[in-house]
Motif scaffolding. Structure first.
Motif, PDB file in Angstrom:
ATOM      1  N   LEU A  47       0.941  -0.690   0.019  1.00  0.00           N
ATOM      2  CA  LEU A  47      -0.397  -0.285  -0.403  1.00  0.00           C
ATOM      3  C   LEU A  47       1.003   1.178  -0.133  1.00  0.00           C
ATOM      4  CD1 LEU A  47      -2.133  -1.247   2.798  1.00  0.00           C
ATOM      5  CD2 LEU A  47      -2.770  -1.454   0.543  1.00  0.00           C
ATOM      6  N   LEU A  48       0.998   2.018  -0.495  1.00  0.00           N
ATOM      7  CA  LEU A  48       1.107   3.715  -0.752  1.00  0.00           C
ATOM      8  C   LEU A  48       0.145   4.046  -0.794  1.00  0.00           C
ATOM      9  CD1 LEU A  48       3.593   3.267  -4.441  1.00  0.00           C
ATOM     10  CD2 LEU A  48       3.959   2.806  -2.395  1.00  0.00           C
ATOM     11  N   LEU A  49       0.649   5.571   0.872  1.00  0.00           N
ATOM     12  CA  LEU A  49      -0.292   5.977   0.840  1.00  0.00           C
ATOM     13  C   LEU A  49       0.175   7.747   0.737  1.00  0.00           C
ATOM     14  CD1 LEU A  49      -0.281   5.067   4.681  1.00  0.00           C
ATOM     15  CD2 LEU A  49      -1.580   4.121   3.165  1.00  0.00           C
ATOM     16  N   TYR A  50      -0.716   8.206  -0.042  1.00  0.00           N
ATOM     17  CA  TYR A  50      -1.011   9.283   0.386  1.00  0.00           C
ATOM     18  C   TYR A  50      -1.594  10.379   1.169  1.00  0.00           C
ATOM     19  CZ  TYR A  50      -0.704   9.234  -4.933  1.00  0.00           C
ATOM     20  OH  TYR A  50      -0.540   8.643  -6.549  1.00  0.00           O
ATOM     21  N   GLY A  51      -1.264  11.382   0.711  1.00  0.00           N
ATOM     22  CA  GLY A  51      -1.989  12.733   2.479  1.00  0.00           C
ATOM     23  C   GLY A  51      -1.338  12.430   3.336  1.00  0.00           C
ATOM     24  N   LEU A  52      -0.104  12.067   3.124  1.00  0.00           N
ATOM     25  CA  LEU A  52       0.736  11.898   4.601  1.00  0.00           C
ATOM     26  C   LEU A  52       0.505  13.695   5.395  1.00  0.00           C
ATOM     27  CD1 LEU A  52       2.644   8.646   4.607  1.00  0.00           C
ATOM     28  CD2 LEU A  52       0.333   9.194   6.259  1.00  0.00           C
ATOM     29  N   HIS A  53       1.430  14.944   4.394  1.00  0.00           N
ATOM     30  CA  HIS A  53       1.148  15.911   4.663  1.00  0.00           C
ATOM     31  C   HIS A  53      -0.302  16.464   5.278  1.00  0.00           C
ATOM     32  CE1 HIS A  53      -0.898  15.766   0.882  1.00  0.00           C
ATOM     33  NE2 HIS A  53      -1.265  17.389   1.542  1.00  0.00           N
ATOM     34  N   ILE A  54      -0.840  15.412   4.929  1.00  0.00           N
ATOM     35  CA  ILE A  54      -1.996  16.286   5.948  1.00  0.00           C
ATOM     36  C   ILE A  54      -2.602  15.689   7.468  1.00  0.00           C
ATOM     37  CG2 ILE A  54      -5.056  16.353   5.448  1.00  0.00           C
ATOM     38  CD1 ILE A  54      -4.846  16.259   3.177  1.00  0.00           C
ATOM     39  N   ALA A 101       5.317   5.546   1.686  1.00  0.00           N
ATOM     40  CA  ALA A 101       4.890   7.148   1.712  1.00  0.00           C
ATOM     41  C   ALA A 101       4.973   7.663   0.230  1.00  0.00           C
ATOM     42  CB  ALA A 101       5.884   7.465   3.124  1.00  0.00           C
ATOM     43  N   THR A 102       4.046   7.959  -0.019  1.00  0.00           N
ATOM     44  CA  THR A 102       3.838   8.667  -1.000  1.00  0.00           C
ATOM     45  C   THR A 102       4.231  10.258  -1.139  1.00  0.00           C
ATOM     46  OG1 THR A 102       3.353   7.352  -2.122  1.00  0.00           O
ATOM     47  CG2 THR A 102       3.255   9.975  -3.294  1.00  0.00           C
ATOM     48  N   ALA A 103       5.510  10.890  -1.369  1.00  0.00           N
ATOM     49  CA  ALA A 103       5.288  12.673  -0.535  1.00  0.00           C
ATOM     50  C   ALA A 103       6.344  12.826  -2.233  1.00  0.00           C
ATOM     51  CB  ALA A 103       6.471  12.778   0.381  1.00  0.00           C
ATOM     52  N   SER A 126      10.749   6.372  15.104  1.00  0.00           N
ATOM     53  CA  SER A 126      10.804   6.827  16.003  1.00  0.00           C
ATOM     54  C   SER A 126       9.734   5.725  17.116  1.00  0.00           C
ATOM     55  CB  SER A 126       9.450   7.855  16.720  1.00  0.00           C
ATOM     56  OG  SER A 126       7.855   7.574  15.591  1.00  0.00           O
ATOM     57  N   ARG A 127       9.094   4.617  15.753  1.00  0.00           N
ATOM     58  CA  ARG A 127       8.944   3.980  16.225  1.00  0.00           C
ATOM     59  C   ARG A 127       9.839   2.919  16.312  1.00  0.00           C
ATOM     60  NH1 ARG A 127       4.581   5.807  18.426  1.00  0.00           N
ATOM     61  NH2 ARG A 127       3.857   3.361  18.519  1.00  0.00           N
ATOM     62  N   ASN A 128       9.825   2.143  17.320  1.00  0.00           N
ATOM     63  CA  ASN A 128      10.802   0.426  17.844  1.00  0.00           C
ATOM     64  C   ASN A 128      10.078  -0.092  16.738  1.00  0.00           C
ATOM     65  OD1 ASN A 128      12.385   2.167  19.934  1.00  0.00           O
ATOM     66  ND2 ASN A 128      10.994   1.730  21.307  1.00  0.00           N
ATOM     67  N   ASN A 129       8.744  -0.894  16.942  1.00  0.00           N
ATOM     68  CA  ASN A 129       8.250  -2.220  16.335  1.00  0.00           C
ATOM     69  C   ASN A 129       9.148  -2.375  14.409  1.00  0.00           C
ATOM     70  OD1 ASN A 129       7.239  -5.030  15.765  1.00  0.00           O
ATOM     71  ND2 ASN A 129       5.576  -4.550  16.963  1.00  0.00           N
ATOM     72  N   PRO A 130       9.228  -2.686  14.391  1.00  0.00           N
ATOM     73  CA  PRO A 130       9.353  -3.100  12.845  1.00  0.00           C
ATOM     74  C   PRO A 130       8.013  -3.321  12.259  1.00  0.00           C
ATOM     75  CG  PRO A 130      10.837  -4.804  13.167  1.00  0.00           C
ATOM     76  CD  PRO A 130       9.973  -4.370  13.984  1.00  0.00           C
ATOM     77  N   LEU A 131       6.918  -3.776  12.809  1.00  0.00           N
ATOM     78  CA  LEU A 131       5.583  -3.563  12.300  1.00  0.00           C
ATOM     79  C   LEU A 131       4.818  -2.802  11.587  1.00  0.00           C
ATOM     80  CD1 LEU A 131       4.673  -6.739  13.935  1.00  0.00           C
ATOM     81  CD2 LEU A 131       5.690  -6.424  11.231  1.00  0.00           C
ATOM     82  N   GLU A 132       5.541  -1.598  12.091  1.00  0.00           N
ATOM     83  CA  GLU A 132       5.004  -0.148  13.053  1.00  0.00           C
ATOM     84  C   GLU A 132       5.286   0.411  11.567  1.00  0.00           C
ATOM     85  OE1 GLU A 132       3.614  -0.247  17.109  1.00  0.00           O
ATOM     86  OE2 GLU A 132       4.862   0.796  16.733  1.00  0.00           O
ATOM     87  N   LYS A 133       6.859   0.334  11.356  1.00  0.00           N
ATOM     88  CA  LYS A 133       7.378   1.134   9.817  1.00  0.00           C
ATOM     89  C   LYS A 133       7.129   1.470   8.546  1.00  0.00           C
ATOM     90  CE  LYS A 133      11.688   0.760  13.059  1.00  0.00           C
ATOM     91  NZ  LYS A 133      12.005   2.362  13.097  1.00  0.00           N
ATOM     92  N   LEU A 134       7.188   2.123   7.888  1.00  0.00           N
ATOM     93  CA  LEU A 134       6.894   2.195   6.730  1.00  0.00           C
ATOM     94  C   LEU A 134       8.027   1.657   5.953  1.00  0.00           C
ATOM     95  CD1 LEU A 134       5.720   5.816   6.837  1.00  0.00           C
ATOM     96  CD2 LEU A 134       4.621   3.929   5.671  1.00  0.00           C
ATOM     97  N   ASP A 135       7.917   1.465   4.855  1.00  0.00           N
ATOM     98  CA  ASP A 135       9.045   0.646   4.293  1.00  0.00           C
ATOM     99  C   ASP A 135       9.262   0.859   2.902  1.00  0.00           C
ATOM    100  OD1 ASP A 135       8.285  -2.321   6.091  1.00  0.00           O
ATOM    101  OD2 ASP A 135       6.493  -1.773   5.137  1.00  0.00           O
ATOM    102  N   THR A 136       8.712   1.869   2.636  1.00  0.00           N
ATOM    103  CA  THR A 136       8.898   1.985   0.898  1.00  0.00           C
ATOM    104  C   THR A 136       8.749   4.158   1.375  1.00  0.00           C
ATOM    105  OG1 THR A 136       8.453   0.380   0.058  1.00  0.00           O
ATOM    106  CG2 THR A 136       8.476   2.088  -1.550  1.00  0.00           C
TER     107      THR A 136
END
Length: 379
Positions: free
Chosen positions: A58-65, A99-101, A117-127
Motif C-alpha cells: 500500500l502506498l499512502l497519499y495525504g501524509l502531509h495532511i 509513504a508517497t511525497a 520513533s517507532r521501535n516495532n518494525p511492524l509499525e514502520k514504513l517500508d518504502t
C-alpha cells in the motif's frame, strides 16, 4: 525465451506466472487516506479490499495532511498511523506500506523521523515513494506549482531540466536516508515520460521504478510503455519496474470493471513476453500497481482459472481455420495482431485466419469476469 508447444490455456497462464515475476507483487495507491485513517470502518474496508484482491503493498497519499493533524514526528500522536500499519501487516496480509511525497524535506523531517520513533518494525514504513512530475511543463513552467514551491526557492530554473535536477536531488536524499536506516527501506519513484538520458540517471538513483501505462484498454498498454521500458533496460540492466494501471474513469476503469485486474495483467504480460525478447532480461518486471483506491469500486482480481482448464485450440501454427474446443462458460473470442489491433471478434468455435497476414496473434477467450490468453502463429 523458448516457446513451448502448449495446447491448454491453463498451462499457458501457468507458464506466464512461473517464468516471469509479473504476478509476484501487486500494489495499490491509497488516495483519500487522510479521511480513512482513524475511521475504523473505513480502515477495515480498505484493508479487506487489499486482502481480497491480493495487494501486498500500500502506498499512502495525504501524509502531509495527516502530519498537520497528528504530528507524525511525535510517538505519542503518530500512534494512529503506527496502529494502522501494524494492523495491515499482522491481520490483512500486507507486506509493505509506503509513504508517497514530493520533496526531500518531508521524507527527511517527517517520514524518516516517524520511522525512527517507532521501535516495532511492524509499525514502520517500508518504502519511500517520490511523486514529482518533472516532465509536466504546466507545473514546472513559470507560475506552475513546482516552479513556485520548489524550483524558484532552490534557485533552479522553471523548466523541465530544472525540475529534473530537483527530482534527482530528492532521490539522492531519499537514498541517503534509506542507507542510514536500520529498517530496510526501498526507494522508488513514479515516472510518466522520460528521455533515454533521464532514464539512465533515474535508474541509477533508486531501487524500484513505477512506470505509468495510462490507457483505456490493456491491449495497448505494452505498446504505450515499450519505448520507455527499453530506455530503462538499456541504461540500467536489472532495474526493478512495476507497471501502473489507472482505474480512473478516463483510463482503464470501465475495462477493469467489465473484466478484472488479473485479465489486464495477463494481457500485458503476454504482450511483454512477445515484444521484449531481445531486452527483457535487463528488466525485473516485478508486478502491477493500481491508481487509486477510491477508483477501484467494483474492480476485482477475479483470477479463478478452474472453469477453463479443458479449453484447447488447434492447429497451432494455423493456415486457415483455428478450432476452439470445450468452449463452455466462455462468452466471446477476440484476436489481436502484434501491434494490439483487434482483427477478429466472434463467439463461434471456428475462427478463419485465411485472410490474416503471417505472424503472431494473440487470442483472448472471455467469460463474464475473466480472460485467458494464448499465442497463435499464422503461417
Amino acid at each position: 525465451m523458448k516457446k513451448l508447444p502448449i495446447k491448454k490455456i491453463t498451462l499457458v497462464v501457468i507458464i506466464l506466472v512461473s517464468s516471469f515475476k509479473v504476478f509476484s507483487k501487486r500494489t495499490l495507491y491509497v488516495n483519500n487516506f487522510e479521511n480513512i485513517l482513524g475511521n475504523e470502518t473505513a480502515e477495515n474496508e480498505l484493508l479487506a479490499y487489499s486482502q481480497n484482491n491480493e495487494f501486498e503493498t500500500l502506498l499512502l497519499y495525504g501524509l502531509h495532511i495527516i502530519n498537520s493533524n497528528h504530528n507524525l514526528q511525535n510517538p505519542a500522536t503518530n500512534i494512529i498511523l503506527a496502529n494502522f500499519i501494524y494492523k495491515a501487516k499482522t491481520s490483512y496480509g500486507v507486506l509493505d506500506v509506503g509513504a508517497t511525497a514530493e520533496n526531500a524535506w518531508f521524507f527527511t523531517n517527517v517520514i524518516n523521523v516517524y520511522n525512527n520513533s517507532r521501535n516495532n518494525p511492524l509499525e514502520k514504513l517500508d518504502t519511500y515513494n517520490l511523486e514529482f512530475e518533472y516532465w509536466n511543463y504546466s507545473s514546472t513552467g513559470p507560475g506552475g506549482y513546482y516552479c513556485t514551491n520548489y524550483l524558484t526557492p532552490n534557485s533552479l530554473p522553471c523548466t523541465v531540466d530544472g525540475a529534473f535536477q530537483f527530482y534527482i536531488a530528492t532521490l539522492k536524499s531519499m537514498k541517503t536516508l534509506a542507507d542510514s536506516n536500520a529498517h530496510l527501506i526501498t526507494t522508488e519513484a513514479y515516472v510518466g515520460w522520460t528521455t533515454a538520458g533521464q532514464a539512465d540517471t533515474i535508474g541509477a538513483n533508486l531501487d524500484r521504478l513505477r512506470l505509468h501505462a495510462y490507457v483505456e484498454n490493456p491491449n495497448t498498454a505494452f505498446n504505450y510503455s515499450e519505448n520507455r521500458l527499453l530506455d530503462f533496460a538499456n541504461g540500467n540492466p536489472g532495474i526493478v519496474i512495476s507497471i501502473i494501471f489507472s482505474s480512473e474513469p478516463n483510463f482503464m476503469q470501465n475495462w477493469l470493471i467489465n473484466n478484472s485486474m488479473s485479465a489486464a495483467e495477463q494481457i500485458y504480460t503476454a504482450n511483454y513476453i512477445s515484444g521484449s525478447s531481445s531486452w527483457s532480461n535487463n528488466i525485473n518486471l516485478e508486478g502491477f500497481t493500481y491508481f487509486a483506491y477510491t477508483h477501484q469500486t467494483n474492480i476485482s482480481l477475479s483470477n479463478n482459472l478452474e472453469p477453463y482448464k479443458e479449453i484447447i485450440t488447434y492447429p497451432n501454427p494455423v493456415q486457415n481455420i483455428l478450432t476452439v474446443e470445450n468452449f463452455k462458460n466462455l462468452k466471446n473470442i477476440r484476436i489481436y495482431n502484434n501491434v494490439g489491433q483487434l482483427v477478429i471478434e466472434t463467439n463461434g468455435s471456428e475462427i478463419d485466419f485465411t485472410n490474416l497476414s503471417k505472424g503472431i496473434y494473440q487470442i483472448q477467450l472471455y467469460s463474464d469476469k475473466e480472460v485467458l490468453i494464448k499465442k497463435i502463429l499464422k503461417e
